[in-house]
Scaffold this motif. Sequence first.
Motif, PDB file in Angstrom:
ATOM      1  N   PRO A   4       0.832  -1.212   0.000  1.00 36.42           N
ATOM      2  CA  PRO A   4       0.000   0.000   0.000  1.00 36.42           C
ATOM      3  C   PRO A   4       0.863   1.257   0.000  1.00 36.42           C
ATOM      4  O   PRO A   4       1.867   1.316   0.715  1.00 36.42           O
ATOM      5  CB  PRO A   4      -0.801  -0.079   1.303  1.00 36.42           C
ATOM      6  N   THR A   5       0.482   2.235  -0.789  1.00 39.12           N
ATOM      7  CA  THR A   5       1.178   3.522  -0.774  1.00 39.12           C
ATOM      8  C   THR A   5       0.432   4.458   0.175  1.00 39.12           C
ATOM      9  O   THR A   5      -0.526   4.044   0.838  1.00 39.12           O
ATOM     10  CB  THR A   5       1.200   4.163  -2.180  1.00 39.12           C
ATOM     11  N   GLU A   6       0.859   5.713   0.209  1.00 39.94           N
ATOM     12  CA  GLU A   6       0.181   6.678   1.087  1.00 39.94           C
ATOM     13  C   GLU A   6      -1.186   7.083   0.544  1.00 39.94           C
ATOM     14  O   GLU A   6      -1.960   7.735   1.230  1.00 39.94           O
ATOM     15  CB  GLU A   6       1.065   7.922   1.275  1.00 39.94           C
ATOM     16  N   LEU A   7      -1.450   6.738  -0.690  1.00 36.65           N
ATOM     17  CA  LEU A   7      -2.782   7.014  -1.248  1.00 36.65           C
ATOM     18  C   LEU A   7      -3.622   5.744  -1.193  1.00 36.65           C
ATOM     19  O   LEU A   7      -3.180   4.674  -1.610  1.00 36.65           O
ATOM     20  CB  LEU A   7      -2.678   7.510  -2.697  1.00 36.65           C
ATOM     21  N   LYS A   8      -4.805   5.923  -0.659  1.00 37.07           N
ATOM     22  CA  LYS A   8      -5.714   4.786  -0.501  1.00 37.07           C
ATOM     23  C   LYS A   8      -5.938   4.071  -1.833  1.00 37.07           C
ATOM     24  O   LYS A   8      -6.125   4.725  -2.868  1.00 37.07           O
ATOM     25  CB  LYS A   8      -7.050   5.324   0.040  1.00 37.07           C
ATOM     26  N   ASN A   9      -5.899   2.764  -1.792  1.00 36.62           N
ATOM     27  CA  ASN A   9      -6.180   1.904  -2.952  1.00 36.62           C
ATOM     28  C   ASN A   9      -5.089   1.910  -4.018  1.00 36.62           C
ATOM     29  O   ASN A   9      -5.267   1.295  -5.071  1.00 36.62           O
ATOM     30  CB  ASN A   9      -7.522   2.252  -3.615  1.00 36.62           C
ATOM     31  N   ILE A  10      -3.987   2.620  -3.783  1.00 37.59           N
ATOM     32  CA  ILE A  10      -2.887   2.524  -4.754  1.00 37.59           C
ATOM     33  C   ILE A  10      -1.766   1.696  -4.138  1.00 37.59           C
ATOM     34  O   ILE A  10      -1.317   1.966  -3.021  1.00 37.59           O
ATOM     35  CB  ILE A  10      -2.358   3.906  -5.190  1.00 37.59           C
ATOM     36  N   LEU A  22      -5.413   0.045  -7.410  1.00 39.71           N
ATOM     37  CA  LEU A  22      -4.675   0.495  -8.588  1.00 39.71           C
ATOM     38  C   LEU A  22      -3.224   0.100  -8.368  1.00 39.71           C
ATOM     39  O   LEU A  22      -2.722   0.196  -7.241  1.00 39.71           O
ATOM     40  CB  LEU A  22      -4.723   2.017  -8.709  1.00 39.71           C
TER      41      LEU A  22
END
Lengths: 148, 59
Positions: A36-42, A90
Amino acid sequence: MHLNQYKLISQKSLMIFEFTSTGHKGQVNKIIQYTPTELKNIYNLGFGDKDMKTGLINDLSVTDNGDSQKVLATVAFSIYLFTEAHPDALVYAVGSTKARTRLYRIGITNQWEAIEKDFNVYGLIDGNWKKFKKAITYKAFLVQRKKL
Amino acid sequence: MTTKQLKKYEVLGVKISNRLNQYADKVLFPEKLAKANQTLKTTKLPKALRKNTKKNTSK
């Protein structure tokens, strides 16, 4: 997509995959991880070699095992599996080097007709995300599974 | 994961194993993840993708 690819091992969440590349330099274990990155769902697609003796993972090693197409097809297959299990996700993908990012672009281009049926693909160019087009050099890719 | 799902993955050439759980809480490619976060922070996502990708607050 039905390409020649390696058999994968994964865990139940389908976020980590392992496979063994077999070529003229022998057997090399490969690891794929969706983080997981700091952006949700990416999720970041990480991919590298696992040293069979030390267990250390390296995404800059050059295996040169003569099977890059098969390896790329296996990584692509893991994206199918990951996004099937995590349909809102994503995938952010970039090669560890410019040459590898180029290899991703060539891989996408070569399989574009199959890929575009199942995925929306965006490429990063001049600081902007644009819908993927063939023959354009991108810095990174974002891949989204289409909801059927 | 159900037995049916396990069989489906087996047919696809995927073996489900607990062995990889050792990596579940680890970031195996931290530099790449940091670069991804930096890129995502400094670029504007396409409108179609913005709705479901607000900043993660669970971390």
